[in-house]
Design an enzyme around this catalytic site. Structure first.
Site, PDB file in Angstrom:
ATOM      1  N   SER A  17       0.835  -1.210   0.000  1.00  0.00           N
ATOM      2  CA  SER A  17       0.000   0.000   0.000  1.00  0.00           C
ATOM      3  C   SER A  17       0.871   1.262   0.000  1.00  0.00           C
ATOM      4  O   SER A  17       0.469   2.296  -0.548  1.00  0.00           O
ATOM      5  CB  SER A  17      -0.978   0.003   1.175  1.00  0.00           C
ATOM      6  OG  SER A  17      -0.296   0.150   2.388  1.00  0.00           O
ATOM      7  N   ARG A  69      23.662 -13.857   2.963  1.00  0.00           N
ATOM      8  CA  ARG A  69      23.078 -12.533   2.740  1.00  0.00           C
ATOM      9  C   ARG A  69      23.909 -11.700   1.770  1.00  0.00           C
ATOM     10  O   ARG A  69      23.365 -11.007   0.914  1.00  0.00           O
ATOM     11  CB  ARG A  69      22.931 -11.800   4.072  1.00  0.00           C
ATOM     12  CG  ARG A  69      22.278 -10.443   3.909  1.00  0.00           C
ATOM     13  CD  ARG A  69      21.714  -9.918   5.169  1.00  0.00           C
ATOM     14  NE  ARG A  69      22.758  -9.306   5.987  1.00  0.00           N
ATOM     15  CZ  ARG A  69      22.527  -8.753   7.179  1.00  0.00           C
ATOM     16  NH1 ARG A  69      21.311  -8.787   7.693  1.00  0.00           N
ATOM     17  NH2 ARG A  69      23.494  -8.210   7.853  1.00  0.00           N
ATOM     18  N   LEU A  97      18.878  -5.180   6.074  1.00  0.00           N
ATOM     19  CA  LEU A  97      19.918  -5.009   5.050  1.00  0.00           C
ATOM     20  C   LEU A  97      21.294  -4.973   5.692  1.00  0.00           C
ATOM     21  O   LEU A  97      21.488  -4.378   6.754  1.00  0.00           O
ATOM     22  CB  LEU A  97      19.661  -3.713   4.281  1.00  0.00           C
ATOM     23  CG  LEU A  97      18.403  -3.753   3.417  1.00  0.00           C
ATOM     24  CD1 LEU A  97      17.972  -2.347   3.020  1.00  0.00           C
ATOM     25  CD2 LEU A  97      18.607  -4.611   2.177  1.00  0.00           C
ATOM     26  N   HIS A 113       8.325   3.171   8.949  1.00  0.00           N
ATOM     27  CA  HIS A 113       8.129   2.234  10.068  1.00  0.00           C
ATOM     28  C   HIS A 113       6.871   2.635  10.842  1.00  0.00           C
ATOM     29  O   HIS A 113       6.666   3.826  11.101  1.00  0.00           O
ATOM     30  CB  HIS A 113       9.366   2.255  10.976  1.00  0.00           C
ATOM     31  CG  HIS A 113       9.265   1.279  12.088  1.00  0.00           C
ATOM     32  ND1 HIS A 113       9.441  -0.083  11.905  1.00  0.00           N
ATOM     33  CD2 HIS A 113       8.957   1.438  13.398  1.00  0.00           C
ATOM     34  CE1 HIS A 113       9.280  -0.703  13.050  1.00  0.00           C
ATOM     35  NE2 HIS A 113       8.972   0.191  13.976  1.00  0.00           N
ATOM     36  N   GLU A 147      21.751   0.316  12.078  1.00  0.00           N
ATOM     37  CA  GLU A 147      20.892  -0.034  13.212  1.00  0.00           C
ATOM     38  C   GLU A 147      19.494  -0.329  12.686  1.00  0.00           C
ATOM     39  O   GLU A 147      19.015   0.391  11.813  1.00  0.00           O
ATOM     40  CB  GLU A 147      20.741   1.150  14.169  1.00  0.00           C
ATOM     41  CG  GLU A 147      22.004   1.595  14.859  1.00  0.00           C
ATOM     42  CD  GLU A 147      21.800   2.968  15.502  1.00  0.00           C
ATOM     43  OE1 GLU A 147      20.789   3.180  16.189  1.00  0.00           O
ATOM     44  OE2 GLU A 147      22.645   3.833  15.255  1.00  0.00           O
TER      45      GLU A 147
END
Ligand code: GAR
Length: 205
Positions: A17, A69, A97, A113, A147
């Site tokens: 969305s 990764r 990431l 977030h 972080e």
């Protein structure tokens, strides 16, 4: 000749969305940008359907197909570099990431977030706000650093939490604000209005 458009890549994992909000802002000419690529780390994510519907280039990159990764992110980096994008937008991208990726696009990755950071970073932010009896929550757009949900804050919107809220009702109230502040934050960046200074983002006049 038309002016050079600011190029975005949007990374998604789910419903999309926020991707849709960015697409809509571009369509309304509120955002002088183009989405060069949408990348999903989840196959058949609904966000991929939205991207297809709008004729955007989209592809699924399966993290499980790579031994670690770094090798997955190396491909991700290559794909993004091949599009010469100006900004990497994480829009419900539910994967942390690594340093290589963040260094490759330093100061050019943003995330949205669903909490008022630095409160409730990480998963289930809305559920944890309710569990803590917070009276307000909201959403945050921030630059991404190493972080988790910890980079310099660009913008925030606050919503109240009511006694009869549940995770779904609170998430919905927050999401409405996400769709406003995410395109707006992108606009501030493309207009050159932001400078990162240590932990903070300075809003230039
Ligand atoms: C949004 O609420 C976004 O803030 C959250 O995932 C949802 C994605 O929705 N992101 C995070 O929790 C990242 N830490 P969408 O796929 O409909 O945009």
């Amino acid at each position: 000749m038309s002016p050079k458009k600011f190029k975005l890549v949007v990374l998604v994992s789910g419903r999309g969305s926020n991707l849709q909000a960015i697409i809509d802002s571009i369509k309304k000419n509120d955002l002088q940008a183009e989405i060069s690529l949408v990348i999903s780390n989840v196959n058949h994510a609904y966000a991929m359907e939205r991207a297809h519907e709008h004729g955007l280039e989209v592809f699924f990159l399966n993290p499980k197909s790579y031994p670690d990764r770094n090798s997955y992110e190396n491909i991700l980096i290559e794909e993004i570099l091949s599009k010469s994008v100006d900004l990497v937008c994480l829009a419900g991208y539910m994967q942390i990431l690594g340093k290589n990726f963040i260094d490759a696009f330093s100061g050019r990755i943003i995330n949205i977030h669903p909490s008022l950071l630095p409160a409730f970073p990480g998963l289930n932010a809305q559920k944890r706000a309710l569990e803590h009896g917070a009276r307000f929550s909201g959403c945050t757009v921030h630059f991404v650093n190493e972080e988790v949900d910890g980079g310099p804050i660009i913008s925030q919107a606050v919503v109240p939490i009511f006694d009869d809220d549940n995770e779904a009702s609170l998430s919905e109230r927050i999401l409405e604000q996400e769709h406003i502040i995410y395109p707006e934050a992108i606009r501030l960046i493309l207009e050159g209005k932001l400078t990162i200074s240590g932990r903070r983002t300075i809003h230039n006049k």
